[in-house]
Write a protein that holds these residues in place. Structure first.
Motif, PDB file in Angstrom:
ATOM      1  N   GLU A   1      -6.029  -7.452   5.011  1.00 12.88           N
ATOM      2  CA  GLU A   1      -4.914  -6.536   5.222  1.00 12.88           C
ATOM      3  C   GLU A   1      -3.785  -7.247   5.970  1.00 12.88           C
ATOM      4  O   GLU A   1      -4.032  -8.046   6.873  1.00 12.88           O
ATOM      5  CB  GLU A   1      -5.368  -5.307   6.019  1.00 12.88           C
ATOM      6  N   TYR A   2      -2.553  -6.953   5.592  1.00 11.82           N
ATOM      7  CA  TYR A   2      -1.376  -7.564   6.196  1.00 11.82           C
ATOM      8  C   TYR A   2      -0.364  -6.469   6.494  1.00 11.82           C
ATOM      9  O   TYR A   2      -0.010  -5.682   5.601  1.00 11.82           O
ATOM     10  CB  TYR A   2      -0.784  -8.596   5.232  1.00 11.82           C
ATOM     11  N   THR A   3       0.076  -6.382   7.739  1.00 14.27           N
ATOM     12  CA  THR A   3       1.068  -5.382   8.132  1.00 14.27           C
ATOM     13  C   THR A   3       2.312  -6.081   8.650  1.00 14.27           C
ATOM     14  O   THR A   3       2.233  -6.969   9.494  1.00 14.27           O
ATOM     15  CB  THR A   3       0.519  -4.449   9.223  1.00 14.27           C
TER      16      THR A   3
ATOM     17  N   LYS B   1       0.823  -1.206   0.000  1.00 19.38           N
ATOM     18  CA  LYS B   1       0.000   0.000   0.000  1.00 19.38           C
ATOM     19  C   LYS B   1       0.863   1.263   0.000  1.00 19.38           C
ATOM     20  O   LYS B   1       1.826   1.362   0.735  1.00 19.38           O
ATOM     21  CB  LYS B   1      -0.928  -0.005   1.223  1.00 19.38           C
TER      22      LYS B   1
ATOM     23  N   ASN C   1       5.520   0.087   9.553  1.00 18.06           N
ATOM     24  CA  ASN C   1       4.166  -0.132   9.025  1.00 18.06           C
ATOM     25  C   ASN C   1       4.141  -0.366   7.514  1.00 18.06           C
ATOM     26  O   ASN C   1       3.566   0.410   6.750  1.00 18.06           O
ATOM     27  CB  ASN C   1       3.252   1.050   9.371  1.00 18.06           C
ATOM     28  N   TRP C   2       4.760  -1.474   7.107  1.00 22.32           N
ATOM     29  CA  TRP C   2       4.644  -1.876   5.706  1.00 22.32           C
ATOM     30  C   TRP C   2       3.288  -2.578   5.554  1.00 22.32           C
ATOM     31  O   TRP C   2       3.131  -3.740   5.894  1.00 22.32           O
ATOM     32  CB  TRP C   2       5.784  -2.809   5.324  1.00 22.32           C
ATOM     33  N   GLU C   3       2.321  -1.856   5.039  1.00 17.87           N
ATOM     34  CA  GLU C   3       0.959  -2.364   4.921  1.00 17.87           C
ATOM     35  C   GLU C   3       0.716  -2.910   3.520  1.00 17.87           C
ATOM     36  O   GLU C   3       1.102  -2.298   2.528  1.00 17.87           O
ATOM     37  CB  GLU C   3      -0.048  -1.257   5.233  1.00 17.87           C
ATOM     38  N   HIS C   4       0.056  -4.054   3.474  1.00 22.05           N
ATOM     39  CA  HIS C   4      -0.243  -4.721   2.213  1.00 22.05           C
ATOM     40  C   HIS C   4      -1.740  -5.025   2.127  1.00 22.05           C
ATOM     41  O   HIS C   4      -2.388  -5.265   3.147  1.00 22.05           O
ATOM     42  CB  HIS C   4       0.504  -6.050   2.088  1.00 22.05           C
ATOM     43  N   THR C   5      -2.238  -5.041   0.924  1.00 19.50           N
ATOM     44  CA  THR C   5      -3.596  -5.524   0.662  1.00 19.50           C
ATOM     45  C   THR C   5      -3.498  -6.852  -0.066  1.00 19.50           C
ATOM     46  O   THR C   5      -2.768  -6.981  -1.054  1.00 19.50           O
ATOM     47  CB  THR C   5      -4.391  -4.528  -0.199  1.00 19.50           C
TER      48      THR C   5
ATOM     49  N   TYR D   1       4.243  -9.149  12.707  1.00 17.47           N
ATOM     50  CA  TYR D   1       3.243  -8.920  11.672  1.00 17.47           C
ATOM     51  C   TYR D   1       1.851  -9.185  12.235  1.00 17.47           C
ATOM     52  O   TYR D   1       1.708  -9.791  13.305  1.00 17.47           O
ATOM     53  CB  TYR D   1       3.478  -9.863  10.478  1.00 17.47           C
TER      54      TYR D   1
END
Length: 250
Positions: A152-154, A69, A160-164, A106
């Motif tokens: 959501e994956y952090t 993200k 705070n590397w946030e992923h969808t 995580y």
């Protein structure tokens, strides 16, 4: 009539409606999960488990798109995994496929529900108003059940590397082992300090007039790396070696 009773009545009326009956089984199942999560927890004071995320799945192949993200230009990986993977195993897959170093904590988030790697002495339940489940027990196929759903994956709570994670497709075939199908761009160096710093670093490095300590820091950090590089073969080899070392029970 109290709120709990009203919510229960609303749920029952929806189930009896013609619109609900026209939904496919997966959509009806997802509605049932929402009812369990929100309505039953209210009626029981939160003591009734919402969904059995550890229930056995059927081994279907899931096509997932994992996107970082806020990254500009976009950074993503398209993965093929089995719905029998635990969320902790999915975490390991993402780490290898994206290029992270797996040094930090995580969590996964679906609505107001969180999945984390929990210590043995910590019970699943609610903590600080968060509904928490063990990522070593929850299966991805019980969390994402319908195409188009997102999780959501952090990774690394300081940066705070946030992923969808998007469920793009469910396939009838079984997935033998995790595989990267496609991707775009290299992952940021973890020491860059988060996605906003990463985007700023790219702008500075592309500006021939930029100078100063920060620019030199970024040049050293990115030395020998091409942010636009992505090699599918290298990614799958890294994925294979990483998972072999962890002896995934696939």
């Amino acid at each position: 009539m109290d709120l709990k009773h009203i919510l229960n009545e609303v749920a029952e009326r929806i189930k009896k409606s013609d619109e609900f009956k026209q939904l496919d089984k997966e959509e009806q199942q997802r509605f049932g999960q929402v009812v369990n999560q929100d309505f039953l927890s209210l009626k029981s004071g939160g003591d009734v488990p919402a969904v059995d995320y550890s229930a056995q799945t059927n081994g279907q192949a899931l096509q997932l798109k994992v996107s970082l993200k806020g990254a500009r230009p976009p950074i993503w990986r398209r993965l093929l995994v089995s719905d029998t993977l635990t969320l902790h195993q999915l975490h390991e897959v993402i780490q290898a496929a994206m290029g992270w170093t797996n040094y930090h904590l995580y969590d996964f988030q679906y609505g107001d529900i969180y999945f984390e790697e929990m210590e043995e002495e910590v019970e699943q339940g609610s903590s600080n108003f968060r509904k928490i489940h063990d990522s070593n027990e929850a299966l991805i196929g019980n969390v994402l059940v319908k195409e188009g759903q997102k999780l959501e994956y952090t990774y690394d709570f300081s940066n705070n590397w946030e992923h969808t994670i998007l469920l793009e497709k469910k396939e009838d075939k079984e997935a033998a082992e995790p595989l990267c199908l496609k991707g775009r761009r290299a992952n940021p160096p973890e020491a860059v300090g988060g996605v906003q710093n990463y985007n700023h670093a790219l702008k500075l490095l592309d500006d021939p007039a930029a100078h100063g300590e920060k620019v030199e820091f970024y040049r050293d950090l990115f030395a020998g790396q091409d942010p636009g590089h992505f090699d599918l073969g290298e990614t799958n080899e890294e994925l294979r070696m990483s998972l072999d070392s962890k002896q995934f029970p696939l």
